[in-house]
Design a protein around this motif. Structure first.
Motif, PDB file in Angstrom:
ATOM      1  N   GLU B   4      34.590  45.029  38.764  1.00 57.91           N
ATOM      2  CA  GLU B   4      35.600  45.981  39.246  1.00 57.91           C
ATOM      3  C   GLU B   4      35.258  46.492  40.625  1.00 57.91           C
ATOM      4  O   GLU B   4      34.084  46.563  41.001  1.00 57.91           O
ATOM      5  CB  GLU B   4      35.682  47.174  38.286  1.00 57.91           C
ATOM      6  CG  GLU B   4      36.446  46.847  37.017  1.00 57.91           C
ATOM      7  CD  GLU B   4      36.485  48.027  36.060  1.00 57.91           C
ATOM      8  OE1 GLU B   4      36.223  49.170  36.488  1.00 57.91           O
ATOM      9  OE2 GLU B   4      36.771  47.780  34.874  1.00 57.91           O
ATOM     10  N   GLN B  33      38.851  44.242  47.400  1.00 58.47           N
ATOM     11  CA  GLN B  33      39.568  43.982  46.148  1.00 58.47           C
ATOM     12  C   GLN B  33      39.811  42.485  45.948  1.00 58.47           C
ATOM     13  O   GLN B  33      39.693  41.971  44.834  1.00 58.47           O
ATOM     14  CB  GLN B  33      40.908  44.735  46.152  1.00 58.47           C
ATOM     15  CG  GLN B  33      41.702  44.551  44.862  1.00 58.47           C
ATOM     16  CD  GLN B  33      41.090  45.324  43.686  1.00 58.47           C
ATOM     17  OE1 GLN B  33      41.026  46.549  43.707  1.00 58.47           O
ATOM     18  NE2 GLN B  33      40.637  44.607  42.658  1.00 58.47           N
ATOM     19  N   ASN B  37      38.720  40.231  42.759  1.00 56.08           N
ATOM     20  CA  ASN B  37      39.696  39.442  41.973  1.00 56.08           C
ATOM     21  C   ASN B  37      39.337  37.958  41.970  1.00 56.08           C
ATOM     22  O   ASN B  37      39.373  37.300  40.923  1.00 56.08           O
ATOM     23  CB  ASN B  37      41.101  39.595  42.572  1.00 56.08           C
ATOM     24  CG  ASN B  37      41.605  41.029  42.476  1.00 56.08           C
ATOM     25  OD1 ASN B  37      41.021  41.868  41.789  1.00 56.08           O
ATOM     26  ND2 ASN B  37      42.682  41.319  43.191  1.00 56.08           N
ATOM     27  N   ASN B  40      36.294  37.223  39.804  1.00 54.94           N
ATOM     28  CA  ASN B  40      36.635  37.217  38.376  1.00 54.94           C
ATOM     29  C   ASN B  40      37.345  35.929  37.979  1.00 54.94           C
ATOM     30  O   ASN B  40      37.064  35.357  36.923  1.00 54.94           O
ATOM     31  CB  ASN B  40      37.488  38.446  38.035  1.00 54.94           C
ATOM     32  CG  ASN B  40      36.636  39.706  37.988  1.00 54.94           C
ATOM     33  OD1 ASN B  40      35.450  39.665  37.650  1.00 54.94           O
ATOM     34  ND2 ASN B  40      37.230  40.835  38.334  1.00 54.94           N
TER      35      ASN B  40
END
Lengths: 191, 200
Positions: B4, B33, B37, B40
């Protein structure tokens, strides 16, 4: 004879709204100029003192390669643009693009993908390879396809300085705008 | 457990005028960010989903370019936000200052060498102060590589990192990376750098 910044073939605001005057002022007036200045400072007393840019791209490394290639790359990039088209390839290049990629739209898609997936700073290129075939290649940082024997036809600068003032993190938006300022007469002559 | 975006310990405007609010907002909410992303996505369905970011860094030679680039991007930006802060700057103190003086001669000389590492990194990358065993070293890495990676030239614990991707400074400083690196010293959070230095 020191290298000089080549004249821009259009006014700094000629590519608006796709590429802003502010971006051209910095990109051409500062970055491109700095590569010219750095190169002129680096070569005296080396074996490249009287060399061409192409020779330095093929044979040099380190700072001389980086600055010589960046002078060449930026000149080639800026010369590909014009305020008034034609915005699609014609004649022999159009035929070659259709044969290689299927269509101009498919070529644009593949070239865009190459530019978007290049991680960090660098350039996406359309080249004619040693066999005379069209190919899309990625080069990091100052990389230039002359070094591997290709003939460059078209390039897109994806260093962040090429688009950050206008598009920030949105590199895809810069790539969309890019097609609106290309001059395919210039690119066709290179082919 | 997916990675995160860590909370930023200060407002976007907190580092003004040295780093502007717009740069902070885009850098944190868009660039960082995106690394989170993409990381992940790159590790989804693999054993690396259960591993720490440090573990991933130590094994990037075996992993995909997407994991190396985005994992590095996540690690580097997470560190970058914490080694900066409002009302910071000044100089290190205590053991860290002593180690800097011993290694580089003086704090001024250290700043000069660190700035040089940032200025001479061609293209995108990072300048680092690294603890290697008990020694301090200055290095730089390309793109989102870092000294935690098993592929790094200088391997160790990064104590301080300056982002020299153009996105870190272009809106305010454009081509003047030197001015960004000069301003950087006004926001360095030396307490955090020292905390990392004391980590064993």
């Amino acid at each position: 004879m020191p290298f000089e910044l080549p004249k821009l073939p259009y006014a700094a605001d000629a590519l608006q709204p796709h590429i802003s005057k502010q971006t051209i002022d910095f990109h051409y007036g500062k970055h491109h100029q700095a590569y010219v200045n750095n190169l002129n400072n680096l070569i005296p007393g080396t074996r490249f003192e009287n060399a061409t840019l192409e020779q330095m791209i093929r044979e040099a490394d380190g700072g001389i390669f980086n600055n010589a290639a960046q002078v060449w790359n930026h000149t080639f990039y800026f010369e590909s643009f014009s305020p008034a088209g034609p915005r699609e390839p014609n004649d022999a290049l159009a035929t070659a693009i259709n044969e290689t990629f299927g269509s101009f739209a498919a070529f644009k898609e593949q070239f865009t993908k190459s530019a978007l997936t290049l991680f960090g700073s660098g350039w996406a290129w359309l080249v004619k390879n040693r066999e005379g075939k069209l190919e899309i290649v990625q080069e990091s940082n100052a990389g230039n396809p002359l070094k591997s024997g290709h003939t460059p036809l078209l390039t897109c600068d994806v260093w962040e300085h090429a688009y950050y003032l206008d598009y920030q993190n949105k590199r895809p938006d810069y790539l969309l705008a890019y097609w609106n300022v290309l001059d395919w007469d210039v690119i066709g002559k290179r082919f | 457990m997916a990675f995160e975006l860590p909370k930023l310990g200060y407002d976007y405007a907190a580092l003004e005028p040295h780093i502007d609010a717009r740069t902070m907002e885009i850098h944190y909410t868009k660039h960082h960010q995106a690394y989170v992303n993409n990381l992940n996505t790159a590790i989804a369905g693999t054993e690396w989903e259960q591993k720490s970011l440090e573990d991933i860094m130590a094994n990037v030679s075996k992993l995909s370019a997407a994991v190396r680039n985005n994992g590095g991007g996540h690690y580097n930006h997470t560190l970058y936000w914490t080694v900066m802060g409002p009302n910071k700057g000044g100089s290190p103190k205590g053991d860290l200052l002593e180690a800097i003086n011993q290694t580089f001669g003086s704090f001024d000389k250290f700043k000069e060498l660190f700035t040089q590492a940032g200025m001479t990194r061609f293209g995108s990358g990072w300048a680092w102060l690294v603890k290697v065993g008990n020694e301090l070293k200055i290095t730089s890495t390309p793109n989102q590589d870092n000294p935690m990676m098993d592929i790094a030239e200088v391997k160790g614990l990064p104590l301080l990192g300056a982002d020299v991707w153009e996105h870190a400074y272009y809106l305010k400083y454009q081509n003047r990376r030197n001015e960004y690196l000069a301003a950087f010293w006004n926001v360095v959070n030396w307490d955090e750098v020292e905390r990392r230095f004391k980590r064993t």
